[in-house]
Design a protein around this motif. Structure first.
Motif, mmCIF file in Angstrom:
data_model
loop_
_atom_site.group_PDB
_atom_site.id
_atom_site.type_symbol
_atom_site.label_atom_id
_atom_site.label_comp_id
_atom_site.label_asym_id
_atom_site.label_seq_id
_atom_site.Cartn_x
_atom_site.Cartn_y
_atom_site.Cartn_z
ATOM 1 N N THR A 77 0.811 -1.226 0.000
ATOM 2 C CA THR A 77 0.000 0.000 0.000
ATOM 3 C C THR A 77 0.838 1.267 0.000
ATOM 4 O O THR A 77 0.340 2.338 -0.352
ATOM 5 C CB THR A 77 -0.921 0.044 1.229
ATOM 6 N N HIS A 78 2.107 1.166 0.438
ATOM 7 C CA HIS A 78 2.969 2.362 0.596
ATOM 8 C C HIS A 78 2.334 3.357 1.562
ATOM 9 O O HIS A 78 2.533 4.565 1.415
ATOM 10 C CB HIS A 78 3.237 3.035 -0.747
ATOM 11 N N SER A 79 1.566 2.848 2.519
ATOM 12 C CA SER A 79 0.847 3.747 3.421
ATOM 13 C C SER A 79 0.583 3.061 4.753
ATOM 14 O O SER A 79 0.066 1.939 4.781
ATOM 15 C CB SER A 79 -0.482 4.167 2.782
ATOM 16 N N TYR A 80 0.943 3.747 5.854
ATOM 17 C CA TYR A 80 0.615 3.222 7.182
ATOM 18 C C TYR A 80 -0.892 3.300 7.421
ATOM 19 O O TYR A 80 -1.478 2.383 8.011
ATOM 20 C CB TYR A 80 1.348 4.024 8.265
ATOM 21 N N SER A 81 -1.539 4.385 6.986
ATOM 22 C CA SER A 81 -2.970 4.551 7.245
ATOM 23 C C SER A 81 -3.812 3.539 6.456
ATOM 24 O O SER A 81 -4.758 2.956 6.991
ATOM 25 C CB SER A 81 -3.413 5.980 6.917
ATOM 26 N N GLN A 82 -3.459 3.299 5.170
ATOM 27 C CA GLN A 82 -4.202 2.300 4.397
ATOM 28 C C GLN A 82 -3.999 0.904 4.965
ATOM 29 O O GLN A 82 -4.933 0.106 5.020
ATOM 30 C CB GLN A 82 -3.762 2.337 2.933
#
Length: 301
Positions: free
Chosen positions: A21-26
């Motif tokens: 995802t390249h995202s902590y939140s996702q």
């Protein structure tokens, strides 16, 4: 190497999600965690490996060279373990809220999604996705678990994939309604006398009629060339050109477009539609349910 023998394998699940995802939140949404819990897990994994796995950017996080290498080493083994464990789990589609992803060729997408929505009365969501252009990418998505099934008209030569024929797609000829010259029975010489709307098949590097015909066709007059069947059939509906396409698609579009469906005036092969899934999840209850509902939607729709 991890510093401790007491390695927390839950960290791998977090790592794989952040890598994709390249995202902590996702990843937090996918894993039902908070972003701070995801960040903390990655910090713990960094400490375990004595390496930095992600660098923050303006739009998320980017994997480092170490992360790319680590992913290559653990992704498939982790997926194998996860799938092996899941094969022992019970699965009830009316209680589960799982999301499945199925690759579906664009030429079948619209009608198939509608039939699938009618068949699926459970809490599970089935998302149909157009496949990438290259065979290798399709099989990579299957083997990595990013998609659960693939519908395709090409049989893979890959040992890790199970395949079955789900349908034999009949081919028909299409002309606009009230065509000034075309009538039943459509003769081969009349077919060849018209200009033709041609479909480019990127997977076979050829045109549909030339690929599917049992014998080589003479040179035909070209009206237009298309990469999309929908574009092709809409063009047929508003011109005097002829074209060929899967019969069931033509029947679906005939409800809204002024087209006639005619028998193809030469010997032509059907399109074989295959259902593919990774061998390693053949006994997985969730995947077995998904295969059953996809078969039913395809055959009975």
């Amino acid at each position: 190497m991890p510093k401790s023998n007491h390695f927390d394998f839950n960290l791998l699940r977090v790592f794989l999600s952040v890598y994709k995802t390249h995202s902590y939140s996702q990843s937090a949404e996918v894993l039902d965690l908070t972003p701070s819990a995801v960040s903390h897990a990655i910090k713990r994994l960094n400490a375990q490996l004595s390496e930095t796995l992600f660098q923050r950017t303006n739009i998320g996080v980017e994997p480092t060279f170490v992360a790319h290498d680590f992913y290559k080493q653990i992704a498939i083994p982790y997926m194998d373990i996860e799938q092996s464990l899941s094969s022992y789990e019970k699965f009830d589609p009316y209680e589960s809220k799982r999301t499945f992803r199925v690759l579906v060729p664009d030429i079948y997408m619209s009608a198939f999604v509608a039939r699938l929505d009618k068949e699926n009365d459970t809490n599970c969501q089935i998302i149909c996705i157009a496949p990438p252009a290259e065979d290798e990418q399709i099989y990579d998505l299957l083997m990595s678990g990013e998609v659960d099934l693939a519908l395709d008209y090409v049989l893979p030569s890959l040992a890790g994939i199970n395949s079955e024929i789900i349908y034999e797609e009949e081919i028909c000829c299409v002309a606009r309604k009230n065509h000034p010259r075309v009538k039943l029975p459509l003769r081969f010489e009349d077919y060849m006398a018209e200009s033709h709307v041609k479909l480019n098949l990127r997977r076979w590097n050829n045109r549909a009629a030339d690929t599917l015909a049992k014998r080589a066709l003479p040179q035909r007059k070209t009206h237009s060339e298309h990469n999309s069947l929908y574009s092709m059939i809409h063009t047929l509906a508003s011109s005097d050109a002829l074209g060929i396409c899967p019969k069931r698609l033509a029947q679906d579009l005939q409800k809204t477009l002024p087209i006639d469906i005619l028998p193809v005036p030469f010997e032509i092969n059907n399109i074989t539609v295959w259902l593919h899934w990774p061998k390693k999840i053949s006994n997985n209850p969730a995947n077995k349910w998904l295969r059953d509902i996809v078969r039913k939607a395809w055959v009975e729709g």
